[in-house]
Design an enzyme around this catalytic site. Structure first.
Site, PDB file in Angstrom:
ATOM      1  N   ASP A 103     -14.087  -1.485   2.581  1.00  0.00           N
ATOM      2  CA  ASP A 103     -13.178  -1.673   3.721  1.00  0.00           C
ATOM      3  C   ASP A 103     -13.917  -1.147   4.967  1.00  0.00           C
ATOM      4  O   ASP A 103     -14.607  -1.917   5.658  1.00  0.00           O
ATOM      5  CB  ASP A 103     -11.865  -0.913   3.453  1.00  0.00           C
ATOM      6  CG  ASP A 103     -10.896  -0.887   4.624  1.00  0.00           C
ATOM      7  OD1 ASP A 103     -11.238  -1.421   5.700  1.00  0.00           O
ATOM      8  OD2 ASP A 103      -9.786  -0.315   4.511  1.00  0.00           O
ATOM      9  N   ASP A 149      -7.244   3.157  -3.179  1.00  0.00           N
ATOM     10  CA  ASP A 149      -7.994   3.210  -1.912  1.00  0.00           C
ATOM     11  C   ASP A 149      -8.223   4.671  -1.547  1.00  0.00           C
ATOM     12  O   ASP A 149      -7.268   5.426  -1.354  1.00  0.00           O
ATOM     13  CB  ASP A 149      -7.185   2.511  -0.810  1.00  0.00           C
ATOM     14  CG  ASP A 149      -7.950   2.423   0.508  1.00  0.00           C
ATOM     15  OD1 ASP A 149      -9.118   2.859   0.558  1.00  0.00           O
ATOM     16  OD2 ASP A 149      -7.369   1.904   1.486  1.00  0.00           O
ATOM     17  N   SER A 207       0.861  -1.181   0.000  1.00  0.00           N
ATOM     18  CA  SER A 207       0.000   0.000   0.000  1.00  0.00           C
ATOM     19  C   SER A 207       0.896   1.229   0.000  1.00  0.00           C
ATOM     20  O   SER A 207       1.748   1.381   0.880  1.00  0.00           O
ATOM     21  CB  SER A 207      -0.883  -0.030   1.251  1.00  0.00           C
ATOM     22  OG  SER A 207      -1.661   1.138   1.335  1.00  0.00           O
ATOM     23  N   LYS A 245      -1.046  -0.916  -4.434  1.00  0.00           N
ATOM     24  CA  LYS A 245      -2.270  -0.162  -4.075  1.00  0.00           C
ATOM     25  C   LYS A 245      -1.870   1.283  -3.833  1.00  0.00           C
ATOM     26  O   LYS A 245      -0.925   1.552  -3.083  1.00  0.00           O
ATOM     27  CB  LYS A 245      -2.889  -0.786  -2.831  1.00  0.00           C
ATOM     28  CG  LYS A 245      -3.802   0.114  -2.010  1.00  0.00           C
ATOM     29  CD  LYS A 245      -4.602  -0.704  -1.011  1.00  0.00           C
ATOM     30  CE  LYS A 245      -4.849   0.044   0.286  1.00  0.00           C
ATOM     31  NZ  LYS A 245      -5.609  -0.756   1.267  1.00  0.00           N
ATOM     32  N   LEU A 246      -2.576   2.187  -4.492  1.00  0.00           N
ATOM     33  CA  LEU A 246      -2.289   3.605  -4.340  1.00  0.00           C
ATOM     34  C   LEU A 246      -3.375   4.267  -3.514  1.00  0.00           C
ATOM     35  O   LEU A 246      -4.562   4.064  -3.762  1.00  0.00           O
ATOM     36  CB  LEU A 246      -2.254   4.304  -5.712  1.00  0.00           C
ATOM     37  CG  LEU A 246      -1.266   3.775  -6.737  1.00  0.00           C
ATOM     38  CD1 LEU A 246      -1.391   4.589  -8.027  1.00  0.00           C
ATOM     39  CD2 LEU A 246       0.169   3.830  -6.199  1.00  0.00           C
ATOM     40  N   LYS A 247      -2.974   5.065  -2.561  1.00  0.00           N
ATOM     41  CA  LYS A 247      -3.936   5.879  -1.820  1.00  0.00           C
ATOM     42  C   LYS A 247      -4.304   7.071  -2.703  1.00  0.00           C
ATOM     43  O   LYS A 247      -3.399   7.695  -3.302  1.00  0.00           O
ATOM     44  CB  LYS A 247      -3.309   6.364  -0.512  1.00  0.00           C
ATOM     45  CG  LYS A 247      -3.049   5.237   0.476  1.00  0.00           C
ATOM     46  CD  LYS A 247      -4.361   4.687   1.015  1.00  0.00           C
ATOM     47  CE  LYS A 247      -4.126   3.701   2.140  1.00  0.00           C
ATOM     48  NZ  LYS A 247      -5.384   3.214   2.722  1.00  0.00           N
ATOM     49  N   ASN A 282     -10.260   5.697   1.113  1.00  0.00           N
ATOM     50  CA  ASN A 282     -10.579   5.901   2.540  1.00  0.00           C
ATOM     51  C   ASN A 282     -11.700   6.929   2.724  1.00  0.00           C
ATOM     52  O   ASN A 282     -11.544   7.892   3.487  1.00  0.00           O
ATOM     53  CB  ASN A 282      -9.329   6.304   3.331  1.00  0.00           C
ATOM     54  CG  ASN A 282      -8.356   5.153   3.521  1.00  0.00           C
ATOM     55  OD1 ASN A 282      -7.274   5.150   2.932  1.00  0.00           O
ATOM     56  ND2 ASN A 282      -8.724   4.160   4.308  1.00  0.00           N
ATOM     57  N   GLY A 300      -4.604  -4.452   5.799  1.00  0.00           N
ATOM     58  CA  GLY A 300      -3.550  -4.250   6.795  1.00  0.00           C
ATOM     59  C   GLY A 300      -3.805  -2.986   7.582  1.00  0.00           C
ATOM     60  O   GLY A 300      -4.486  -2.075   7.104  1.00  0.00           O
ATOM     61  N   LYS A 314     -10.363  -7.167   7.257  1.00  0.00           N
ATOM     62  CA  LYS A 314      -9.375  -6.792   8.283  1.00  0.00           C
ATOM     63  C   LYS A 314      -9.902  -7.335   9.593  1.00  0.00           C
ATOM     64  O   LYS A 314     -10.940  -6.872  10.084  1.00  0.00           O
ATOM     65  CB  LYS A 314      -9.283  -5.272   8.401  1.00  0.00           C
ATOM     66  CG  LYS A 314      -8.437  -4.590   7.362  1.00  0.00           C
ATOM     67  CD  LYS A 314      -8.390  -3.099   7.626  1.00  0.00           C
ATOM     68  CE  LYS A 314      -7.703  -2.398   6.467  1.00  0.00           C
ATOM     69  NZ  LYS A 314      -7.986  -0.950   6.470  1.00  0.00           N
ATOM     70  N   GLU A 339     -11.230   0.910  -3.695  1.00  0.00           N
ATOM     71  CA  GLU A 339     -11.541   0.578  -2.298  1.00  0.00           C
ATOM     72  C   GLU A 339     -12.169   1.781  -1.589  1.00  0.00           C
ATOM     73  O   GLU A 339     -11.627   2.882  -1.617  1.00  0.00           O
ATOM     74  CB  GLU A 339     -10.236   0.158  -1.610  1.00  0.00           C
ATOM     75  CG  GLU A 339     -10.376  -0.284  -0.168  1.00  0.00           C
ATOM     76  CD  GLU A 339      -9.010  -0.707   0.413  1.00  0.00           C
ATOM     77  OE1 GLU A 339      -8.046  -0.894  -0.358  1.00  0.00           O
ATOM     78  OE2 GLU A 339      -8.922  -0.834   1.645  1.00  0.00           O
TER      79      GLU A 339
HETATM   80  O1  SMG Z   1      -0.752  -2.350   6.727  1.00  0.00           O
HETATM   81  O2  SMG Z   1       0.166  -2.388   4.788  1.00  0.00           O
HETATM   82  C1  SMG Z   1      -0.582  -1.886   5.623  1.00  0.00           C
HETATM   83  C2  SMG Z   1      -1.332  -0.641   5.251  1.00  0.00           C
HETATM   84  C3  SMG Z   1      -2.517  -0.962   4.452  1.00  0.00           C
HETATM   85  O3  SMG Z   1      -3.429   0.926   3.374  1.00  0.00           O
HETATM   86  C4  SMG Z   1      -3.479   0.201   4.330  1.00  0.00           C
HETATM   87  N1  SMG Z   1      -4.348   0.364   5.329  1.00  0.00           N
HETATM   88  O4  SMG Z   1      -7.512   1.788   4.542  1.00  0.00           O
HETATM   89  O5  SMG Z   1      -6.643  -0.028   3.935  1.00  0.00           O
HETATM   90  C5  SMG Z   1      -6.571   1.007   4.560  1.00  0.00           C
HETATM   91  C6  SMG Z   1      -5.337   1.403   5.354  1.00  0.00           C
HETATM   92  C7  SMG Z   1      -5.690   1.740   6.763  1.00  0.00           C
HETATM   93  C8  SMG Z   1      -4.552   2.061   7.653  1.00  0.00           C
HETATM   94  S1  SMG Z   1      -3.850   3.567   7.307  1.00  0.00           S
HETATM   95  C9  SMG Z   1      -2.806   3.937   8.609  1.00  0.00           C
HETATM   96 MG    MG Z   2      -8.616   0.706   3.011  1.00  0.00          MG
END
Ligand code: SMG
Ligand code: MG
Length: 387
Positions: free
Chosen positions: A257, A207, A153, A179-181, A209, A309, A281, A232
């Site tokens: 998610d 993703d 990520s 995976k790109l935020k 969020n 994660g 998760k 996501e």
């Molecule tokens: O644990 O590799 C990891 C990070 C994966 O992007 C990740 N998690 O929304 O999926 C999600 C985020 C939430 C945690 S961000 C601190």
């Molecule tokens: Mg997510």
């Protein structure tokens, strides 16, 4: 593991002797920015439980609470989790008799919400129970896979050039999926540039969020041209109907998610057409046992799942790598190497990526061993509670 008998009849039932709540501060090797904020260090609550079997033998178990320091990913946050565990969850366990992991969620059911806090308690009991039986989580779940594919990520960067440099580094590390935020203002251009960099074949997903709104359908449809595996959680967690409408409007599969907080919410989201792929998760859904139930129901409904994660230490990552070995986990999870976030992990054999995969741990319990020296170095507080 499934259909476990209740405390009265289960010969494996254990009594809780004490629980240690340990807070650790783990600096991240690079800042990790998402649409909801930036993490530079992880403030983590660990639970160490000591359980006694009927013959007096003691078993130790560890749980990791995935709540972040602020209530920005979900309503839970680490101080709140420690408070609810101390004042509301453990007293309910003290009041009950000997137990196995499957008894934890029913014993805590009268407390509303707080899945991450509950999940951490159940995780510690599960680890101790399996260790007392000399069993691995892998065997208990019936996992046969030796390794699982590893995705990474990647956070939001100030510039696309910096993002590309980071992605190139992770591609060189061998991750099989990127995976790109994303967020409004950091979406189409970065995704186009990364797709160009890695080529059309490398699995890529995004993703948000919860950063978009129902009215963003036309904009998000522009992501369809990049051949993404999934988008996501584009919309707020409550907006399940909005996700269903978006799924009808956008070709790229919609993955949930934050919205999925239990097997029941997952089943409903699937039925509504809001969840074409599920991110599982364990912490977000109240623990590994509920995570397995979600896996089972998604599999029965033909919905692909992958393991999310929460920037866990080697404790949580080990258990996630086992869970991701279940057959419904057909997409690579956010189970990157320990070194993606941490210079020094607190387990003796941190998760590493070899040939784009991580090994499924086979050791007793959840599959990790604590590195006590490393753990003590990052510990900032410890509180011991007993019935
Ligand atoms: O644990 O590799 C990891 C990070 C994966 O992007 C990740 N998690 O929304 O999926 C999600 C985020 C939430 C945690 S961000 C601190
Ligand atoms: Mg997510």
């Amino acid at each position: 593991m499934r259909g476990t008998a209740g405390p009265a009849e289960d010969p494996r039932a254990l009594s809780i002797r004490r629980v240690e709540l340990r807070r650790i501060h783990m600096p991240l090797v690079v800042p990790f920015r998402t649409s909801f904020g930036e993490q530079r260090e992880r403030d983590i609550l660990l639970l160490r439980v000591e359980l006694a079997s009927t013959d007096g033998a003691l078993a130790e178990g560890w749980g990791e609470c995935v709540a972040l320091s602020e209530p920005s990913y979900s309503p839970e946050y680490v101080d709140g989790a420690q408070h609810v565990i101390t004042h509301h969850l453990l007293p309910r366990l003290w009041a009950g008799g000997p137990l196995v992991a499957a008894d934890v969620a029913p014993a805590l059911a009268k407390v509303h919400g707080h899945p991450m806090a509950k999940g951490a308690v159940e995780m510690a009991v599960l680890d101790a129970q399996l260790r007392s039986e000399g069993r691995s989580f892998r065997d208990a779940l019936g996992v046969t896979a030796d390794r699982v594919p590893s995705g990474v990520s990647v956070g939001i960067f100030p510039t696309v050039d910096e993002l590309l440099e980071a992605v190139q580094g992770y591609a060189d590390d061998g991750y099989v999926r990127i995976k790109l935020k994303i967020e409004p203002g950091f979406d189409l251009d970065p995704v186009a540039a990364v797709r160009e960099l890695i080529g059309p074949e490398v699995p890529l997903q995004v993703d948000a969020n919860t950063a978009y709104r129902r009215t963003d359908g036309e904009h998000l449809r522009r992501l369809d041209r990049f051949g993404l595996l999934l988008i996501e959680q584009p919309l707020p967690e409550e907006d399940v109907l909005g996700h269903a409408r978006l799924a009808a409007e956008v070709e790229t599969p919609i993955c949930l998610d934050e919205s999925l907080v239990s097997a029941a919410t997952t089943a409903d989201a699937i039925e509504l057409g809001a969840c074409e792929i599920a991110n599982i998760k364990p912490g977000r859904v109240g623990g590994y046992l509920e995570a397995v139930r979600i896996h089972d129901l998604c599999r029965a409904r033909g919905v692909p799942v992958w393991c999310g994660g929460m920037v866990e230490t080697g404790i949580g990552r080990a258990a996630n790598a086992v869970l991701a070995g279940l057959p419904g986990f057909t997409l690579p999870g956010d189970i990157s190497a320990s070194t993606r976030f941490y210079a020094h992990d607190i387990v003796t054999d941190p998760i590493g990526v070899v040939d784009g995969h991580v090994a499924v741990p086979t050791g007793p319990g959840l599959g990790f061993d604590i590195d006590r020296t490393a753990l003590d170095e990052v510990t900032v507080s410890s509180t011991v509670l007993a019935p």
